[in-house]
Write an enzyme that holds these catalytic residues in place. Structure first.
Site, PDB file in Angstrom:
ATOM      1  N   ASP A  54      35.844  29.040  -9.193  1.00  9.08           N
ATOM      2  CA  ASP A  54      37.241  29.342  -9.520  1.00  9.08           C
ATOM      3  C   ASP A  54      37.477  29.374 -11.021  1.00  9.08           C
ATOM      4  OD1 ASP A  54      36.825  26.521  -9.576  1.00  9.08           O
ATOM      5  OD2 ASP A  54      38.989  26.183  -9.524  1.00  9.08           O
ATOM      6  N   GLU A 109      37.613  23.707  -8.490  1.00  9.43           N
ATOM      7  CA  GLU A 109      37.327  22.704  -9.521  1.00  9.43           C
ATOM      8  C   GLU A 109      38.509  22.538 -10.458  1.00  9.43           C
ATOM      9  OE1 GLU A 109      35.892  21.201 -13.451  1.00  9.43           O
ATOM     10  OE2 GLU A 109      36.878  23.080 -12.960  1.00  9.43           O
TER      11      GLU A 109
END
Length: 482
Positions: free
Chosen positions: A78, A145
């Site tokens: 991400d 994350e």
């Protein structure tokens, strides 16, 4: 022709460009996870994709490395989705508009996602290259994350056999991380009460704070950069011209220092010039105050469409004072590691949803007791202003290990390759090593990466030459593990 076709290493930047074509903001990672899953299976590799879209991809050891310890190489899929206010861009569907500027890859008007797309691209290049020598590899690509490390928290570590763990989520070449801070979030909510605008000659104006550098709420928190949410509250607090407040909004990510914020105020027509004068005078003070950290700072006053109602006077005072009072920035410096931020808070997001003011704070600390003490202090402040709060479970920090074979390998290879010593550092930012350390006790860990600047902002950029250096270095490290 590919935008990054002339960037080397060719394979790494090829995969990075492919990643940039696929939207992959936090919690919007199915497309990128499925793409990498199918690509790896096409190479004949074992792939595990779990319910939260984490990927574990296994590549066998090459000849002569069968007895070597299995190595885990880890990054996250991400990215932080930040853009300039004047840029039309939909992170859920638009490909990043990347370009090369000298030695850097950038994206026009948005974050680049080199944090952590470069790690993903390096891992894919290693998986695809059959000419490399290395121990057995387990590539771990986690999700979310940037918004709580949910992927790392949810991964089933029983699938992993590796004893050495290389995280590629650092941002300075030649600096190897050996510990990091843990984090938690405090989410404050305040119910709003409204009243109809009084009859009379009222006009609406937008007070807009912008031009700030922003930055990573861990790596940049000690750079004394302005926080648009705090600065806007200061402007609203200092204005003596009577005004009604109908909206306040700033920041978009808990872990990014906010660069822009605005409020909608209503004043009588006769008071407009007085308002502009007051704001203009205070702008000069702020510009002088932040001239070194944020030379582009500005405060604009622009007429806008009037609302039908505004906050009650009590709510206005409580909201503005709350934003003035919640801690922002460094709370403690480390006493054991000079220069290291130990504890901090980022006043990241301020927004109104369904008649509720929401304030999101990201707390970091390498000392668990101080992390939770700061969370509790923020919560107590919220309670004092009639607001409620919710604390997240947070994530663990990564404690320094005095003995690490992996760290010694990194140091030795670096010294032989460059003729100088690498730096071994602890950082205030959070990487996922702490979570994996909890799940896999005894794991030997290190974190490194190429030079990146202004991550979590639209000025994010990654060095092409540094990426080449770090990739070559990583291949040398793997080869040295025979």
């Amino acid at each position: 022709m590919a935008v990054l076709a002339n960037c080397k290493p060719v394979d790494v930047f090829h995969y990075f460009e492919e990643i940039c074509k696929i939207p992959h903001g936090s919690r919007n990672e199915k497309a990128i996870s499925d793409y990498i899953r199918d690509w790896a299976r096409g190479l004949g590799l074992e792939v595990i994709q779990d319910d939260v879209l984490n990927l574990i991809i296994k590549k066998p050891a090459t000849a002569g490395y069968e007895a070597s310890s299995t190595v885990i190489i880890q990054g996250h899929t991400d990215m932080v989705c930040e853009k300039n206010a004047d840029v039309e861009f939909d992170f859920t569907k638009d490909p990043l508009d990347i370009y090369v500027d000298g030695d850097y890859v950038k994206a026009r008007g948005t974050t680049l996602g080199a944090d952590n797309g470069i790690a993903v691209a390096m891992a894919m290049a290693i998986l695809a290259d059959k000419s490399l020598v290395h121990p057995a590899l387990e590539i771990v690509l986690t999700t979310v994350e940037e918004a709580g490390m949910d992927g790392a928290k949810g991964i089933d570590a029983s699938h992993l056999k590796g004893t050495r763990f290389i995280n590629i989520d650092s941002e300075e070449e030649g600096v190897f991380l050996s510990s990091c801070a843990g984090g938690a979030s405090v989410r404050i909510t305040m119910d709003l009460a409204y009243e109809a605008l009084p009859t009379g000659d009222y006009v609406a104006y937008k007070l807009f704070v912008g031009g700030l550098k922003g930055g990573h709420s861990g790596m940049d928190i000690d750079k004394e950069r302005g926080n648009s949410n705090r600065l806007l509250a200061r402007v609203l607090d200092v204005v003596k011209t009577p005004y009604l407040l109908s909206c306040i909004d700033g920041g978009s990510k808990d872990n990014a220092i906010p660069r822009e914020a605005f409020a909608i105020v209503h004043v009588k027509k006769d008071d407009v010039e007085k308002l502009k004068q007051e704001v203009g005078e205070y702008e000069k003070l702020l510009v002088a105050e932040l001239q070194h950290s944020d030379p582009g700072l500005f405060v604009k006053v622009e007429q806008t469409e009037a609302a039908s109602q505004a906050f009650t006077e009590d709510v206005k005072k409580r909201a503005v004072t709350l934003l003035l009072t919640v801690p922002f920035g460094v709370d403690h410096m480390s006493a054991s590691l000079p220069g290291l931020v130990e504890t901090s808070n980022n006043l990241g997001v301020v927004k109104i949803e369904d008649g509720v003011l929401k304030i999101n704070c990201a707390v970091r600390s390498s000392v668990e007791s101080r992390k939770w003490a700061l969370c509790r202090r923020i919560a107590a402040i919220a309670e004092a202003f009639g607001a409620t709060y919710m604390l997240t479970e947070g994530y663990s920090g990564w404690s320094y290990s005095p003995h690490s074979e992996l760290r010694e390998i990194f140091k030795d290879v670096y010294k032989k390759k460059y003729g100088k010593d690498a730096q071994i550092l602890a950082i205030h930012a959070g990487v996922e090593c702490g979570i994996f350390a909890d799940k896999m006790p005894g794991l030997d860990m290190i974190s490194f990466g190429p030079n990146m600047h202004d991550v979590h902002t639209p000025d994010e950029r990654v060095s092409i030459s540094s990426t080449a250096n770090c990739y070559a270095f990583l291949l040398d490290v793997l080869a040295a593990m025979k």
